[in-house]
Design a protein around this motif. Structure first.
Motif, PDB file in Angstrom:
ATOM      1  N   PHE A 176       0.828  -1.202   0.000  1.00 25.76           N
ATOM      2  CA  PHE A 176       0.000   0.000   0.000  1.00 25.76           C
ATOM      3  C   PHE A 176       0.865   1.256   0.000  1.00 25.76           C
ATOM      4  N   LYS A 177       1.955   1.233   0.754  1.00 19.27           N
ATOM      5  CA  LYS A 177       2.835   2.405   0.788  1.00 19.27           C
ATOM      6  C   LYS A 177       3.503   2.627  -0.556  1.00 19.27           C
ATOM      7  N   SER A 178       3.970   1.565  -1.179  1.00 16.05           N
ATOM      8  CA  SER A 178       4.641   1.719  -2.468  1.00 16.05           C
ATOM      9  C   SER A 178       3.667   2.219  -3.534  1.00 16.05           C
ATOM     10  N   THR A 179       2.397   1.809  -3.445  1.00 18.41           N
ATOM     11  CA  THR A 179       1.390   2.295  -4.386  1.00 18.41           C
ATOM     12  C   THR A 179       1.177   3.798  -4.227  1.00 18.41           C
ATOM     13  N   PHE A 180       1.151   4.255  -2.987  1.00 16.23           N
ATOM     14  CA  PHE A 180       0.964   5.686  -2.748  1.00 16.23           C
ATOM     15  C   PHE A 180       2.177   6.484  -3.239  1.00 16.23           C
ATOM     16  N   VAL A 181       3.371   5.939  -3.055  1.00 15.21           N
ATOM     17  CA  VAL A 181       4.579   6.589  -3.564  1.00 15.21           C
ATOM     18  C   VAL A 181       4.492   6.737  -5.081  1.00 15.21           C
ATOM     19  N   GLU A 182       4.043   5.690  -5.763  1.00 22.78           N
ATOM     20  CA  GLU A 182       3.903   5.740  -7.226  1.00 22.78           C
ATOM     21  C   GLU A 182       2.890   6.802  -7.642  1.00 22.78           C
ATOM     22  N   LEU A 183       1.789   6.914  -6.897  1.00 21.24           N
ATOM     23  CA  LEU A 183       0.793   7.937  -7.198  1.00 21.24           C
ATOM     24  C   LEU A 183       1.417   9.328  -7.121  1.00 21.24           C
ATOM     25  N   CYS A 184       2.207   9.577  -6.081  1.00 21.82           N
ATOM     26  CA  CYS A 184       2.845  10.881  -5.923  1.00 21.82           C
ATOM     27  C   CYS A 184       3.851  11.153  -7.036  1.00 21.82           C
ATOM     28  N   GLN A 185       4.511  10.121  -7.514  1.00 24.09           N
ATOM     29  CA  GLN A 185       5.447  10.300  -8.626  1.00 24.09           C
ATOM     30  C   GLN A 185       4.713  10.712  -9.904  1.00 24.09           C
ATOM     31  N   VAL A 186       3.505  10.163 -10.115  1.00 26.32           N
ATOM     32  CA  VAL A 186       2.696  10.541 -11.270  1.00 26.32           C
ATOM     33  C   VAL A 186       2.311  12.017 -11.177  1.00 26.32           C
ATOM     34  N   VAL A 187       1.923  12.465  -9.971  1.00 27.00           N
ATOM     35  CA  VAL A 187       1.574  13.872  -9.771  1.00 27.00           C
ATOM     36  C   VAL A 187       2.777  14.766 -10.049  1.00 27.00           C
ATOM     37  N   ALA A 188       3.959  14.351  -9.571  1.00 29.71           N
ATOM     38  CA  ALA A 188       5.177  15.136  -9.800  1.00 29.71           C
ATOM     39  C   ALA A 188       5.471  15.261 -11.293  1.00 29.71           C
ATOM     40  N   GLU A 189       5.250  14.188 -12.032  1.00 28.95           N
ATOM     41  CA  GLU A 189       5.469  14.230 -13.483  1.00 28.95           C
ATOM     42  C   GLU A 189       4.505  15.207 -14.151  1.00 28.95           C
ATOM     43  N   LYS A 190       3.254  15.237 -13.695  1.00 24.33           N
ATOM     44  CA  LYS A 190       2.281  16.193 -14.241  1.00 24.33           C
ATOM     45  C   LYS A 190       2.746  17.629 -13.995  1.00 24.33           C
ATOM     46  N   ILE A 191       3.290  17.850 -12.807  1.00 22.28           N
ATOM     47  CA  ILE A 191       3.763  19.199 -12.472  1.00 22.28           C
ATOM     48  C   ILE A 191       4.916  19.588 -13.381  1.00 22.28           C
ATOM     49  N   HIS A 192       5.889  18.689 -13.534  1.00 27.09           N
ATOM     50  CA  HIS A 192       7.060  18.987 -14.358  1.00 27.09           C
ATOM     51  C   HIS A 192       6.679  19.175 -15.830  1.00 27.09           C
ATOM     52  N   ASP A 193       5.633  18.475 -16.267  1.00 29.37           N
ATOM     53  CA  ASP A 193       5.206  18.572 -17.675  1.00 29.37           C
ATOM     54  C   ASP A 193       4.207  19.702 -17.905  1.00 29.37           C
ATOM     55  N   GLY A 194       3.893  20.460 -16.844  1.00 29.95           N
ATOM     56  CA  GLY A 194       2.960  21.576 -16.980  1.00 29.95           C
ATOM     57  C   GLY A 194       1.544  21.159 -17.283  1.00 29.95           C
ATOM     58  N   LYS A 195       1.102  20.035 -16.735  1.00 29.70           N
ATOM     59  CA  LYS A 195      -0.227  19.509 -17.043  1.00 29.70           C
ATOM     60  C   LYS A 195      -1.217  19.672 -15.889  1.00 29.70           C
ATOM     61  N   LEU A 196      -1.061  20.768 -15.114  1.00 27.13           N
ATOM     62  CA  LEU A 196      -1.975  21.003 -14.005  1.00 27.13           C
ATOM     63  C   LEU A 196      -3.135  21.916 -14.379  1.00 27.13           C
ATOM     64  N   GLY A 197      -3.200  22.303 -15.637  1.00 26.87           N
ATOM     65  CA  GLY A 197      -4.297  23.163 -16.065  1.00 26.87           C
ATOM     66  C   GLY A 197      -4.251  24.506 -15.364  1.00 26.87           C
ATOM     67  N   GLU A 198      -5.379  24.905 -14.752  1.00 29.07           N
ATOM     68  CA  GLU A 198      -5.493  26.218 -14.109  1.00 29.07           C
ATOM     69  C   GLU A 198      -5.069  26.205 -12.643  1.00 29.07           C
ATOM     70  N   ILE A 199      -4.540  25.092 -12.175  1.00 28.43           N
ATOM     71  CA  ILE A 199      -4.157  24.998 -10.768  1.00 28.43           C
ATOM     72  C   ILE A 199      -2.822  25.710 -10.539  1.00 28.43           C
ATOM     73  N   GLU A 200      -2.780  26.552  -9.514  1.00 29.87           N
ATOM     74  CA  GLU A 200      -1.556  27.245  -9.135  1.00 29.87           C
ATOM     75  C   GLU A 200      -1.004  26.620  -7.859  1.00 29.87           C
ATOM     76  N   LEU A 201       0.268  26.263  -7.868  1.00 28.09           N
ATOM     77  CA  LEU A 201       0.896  25.716  -6.677  1.00 28.09           C
ATOM     78  C   LEU A 201       1.414  26.852  -5.804  1.00 28.09           C
ATOM     79  N   ARG A 202       1.336  26.666  -4.497  1.00 32.27           N
ATOM     80  CA  ARG A 202       1.868  27.637  -3.556  1.00 32.27           C
ATOM     81  C   ARG A 202       3.370  27.406  -3.394  1.00 32.27           C
ATOM     82  N   THR A 203       4.074  28.472  -3.027  1.00 32.86           N
ATOM     83  CA  THR A 203       5.531  28.402  -2.905  1.00 32.86           C
ATOM     84  C   THR A 203       5.953  28.549  -1.452  1.00 32.86           C
ATOM     85  N   ALA A 204       6.859  27.686  -1.006  1.00 32.28           N
ATOM     86  CA  ALA A 204       7.399  27.744   0.352  1.00 32.28           C
ATOM     87  C   ALA A 204       8.470  28.830   0.442  1.00 32.28           C
ATOM     88  N   GLN A 205       8.937  29.116   1.651  1.00 29.61           N
ATOM     89  CA  GLN A 205       9.934  30.166   1.859  1.00 29.61           C
ATOM     90  C   GLN A 205      11.242  29.877   1.145  1.00 29.61           C
TER      91      GLN A 205
END
Length: 292
Positions: free
Chosen positions: A234-263
């Motif tokens: 179950f943990k490894s499946t969740f890690v894979e899900l997060c990797q897919v999200v990271a790939e979407k971010i790097h590929d600019g496929k978040l549509g109109e969603i804006e990510l917040r920036t840390a300090q």
């Protein structure tokens, strides 16, 4: 030689975790549940009654089964652990019970032990509130007793911010709901996603039917391996899900969603784990993320 089997289980997990409206508290309370049913905690809270190699059958997901040669040792273990939980973690319901075996345990004894615990949980108090250890402050966000201090210090949970690699490198962890992201020119929505294993009880029963006549040492080892494999998968499946999200971010496929920036300049990762123990996963995320 007979043994005394002990089961320890956290009840009402969701109610305990989500009794606060703060994401940090939700994550912390999930870590508390994992902690109080771990070998590390048992060794700390019940020193003198517990040794992992001798007593553990398996632990994980807010649930543990143990074995003791002596009934008084088993009772002393339960007394020490439940008292420590009551003092340090108000609001957490920890149930425990003992099943005495006249001879070496067998698969049916695990079944009887679990049944005994379920009967105990079914008659939990209906009209009496849990007592406290004195005058205690109340947290306005949870309407419950604040986490107490022992000898002037807050209870420490070693795995409180344990990270098993689900947040890809280059991102910051979000500790507030508003840092999960937002949609341009639209109302923001938070999605709470809960994934629970299906028919796990049947799988355990299948193990009992297939290996129930094996020697106790071998059967208990099979149960331990099964518990660990479920948690790992179950943990490894969740890690894979997060990797897919990271790939979407790097590929600019978040549509109109804006990510917040840390300090430090890193984007907050738009997915935040709350629970990942055993066959139970819960995470929070920017609600519109899954439309892209």
């Amino acid at each position: 030689m007979g043994k005394n089997l002990v089961i320890v289980e956290v009840s009402q997990k969701q109610a305990y975790i989500f009794s606060s409206n703060k994401l940090r508290d939700n994550i912390s309370r999930s870590a508390v549940i994992a902690h109080v049913t771990s070998a590390e905690y048992f060794g700390e809270a019940a020193a003198g009654y517990y040794e992992r190699k001798q007593n553990e059958v398996y632990c994980g997901g807010g649930h543990a089964i143990l074995q003791f040669d002596d009934a008084e040792q088993a009772k002393g273990f339960i007394r020490a652990v439940t008292l420590d939980v009551k003092k340090r973690f108000p609001g957490l319901e920890l149930f425990a019970t003992i099943h005495e075996c006249d001879q070496e345990p067998a698969a049916k004894d695990i079944f009887l032990l679990i049944q005994k615990l379920e009967r105990k949980k079914s008659v939990r108090r209906a009209s009496f509130a849990q007592g406290s250890f004195g005058v205690e402050a109340t947290d306005s966000s949870t309407r419950s007793v604040k986490e107490p201090k022992i000898n002037g210090k807050k209870a420490v949970v070693p795995s409180l911010e344990k990270d098993f690699g689900e947040i890809p490198s280059g991102f910051a962890k979000a500790w507030e709901f508003e840092n999960l992201g937002a949609s341009k020119n639209e109302s923001s929505f938070i999605a709470v996603v809960h994934v629970d294993g299906n028919a796990m009880g049947k799988r355990v029963e299948q193990i009992r039917e297939r290996y129930g006549d094996h020697p106790w040492a071998e059967y208990s080892d099979i149960l331990k391996q099964f518990s660990e494999s479920i948690d790992r998968d179950f943990k490894s499946t969740f890690v894979e899900l997060c990797q897919v999200v990271a790939e979407k971010i790097h590929d600019g496929k978040l549509g109109e969603i804006e990510l917040r920036t840390a300090q430090n300049g890193d984007y907050y990762f738009p997915v935040r784990r709350v629970i990942t123990e055993g066959d139970d996963i819960c995470f929070v995320t920017e609600g519109k993320l899954w439309q892209h």
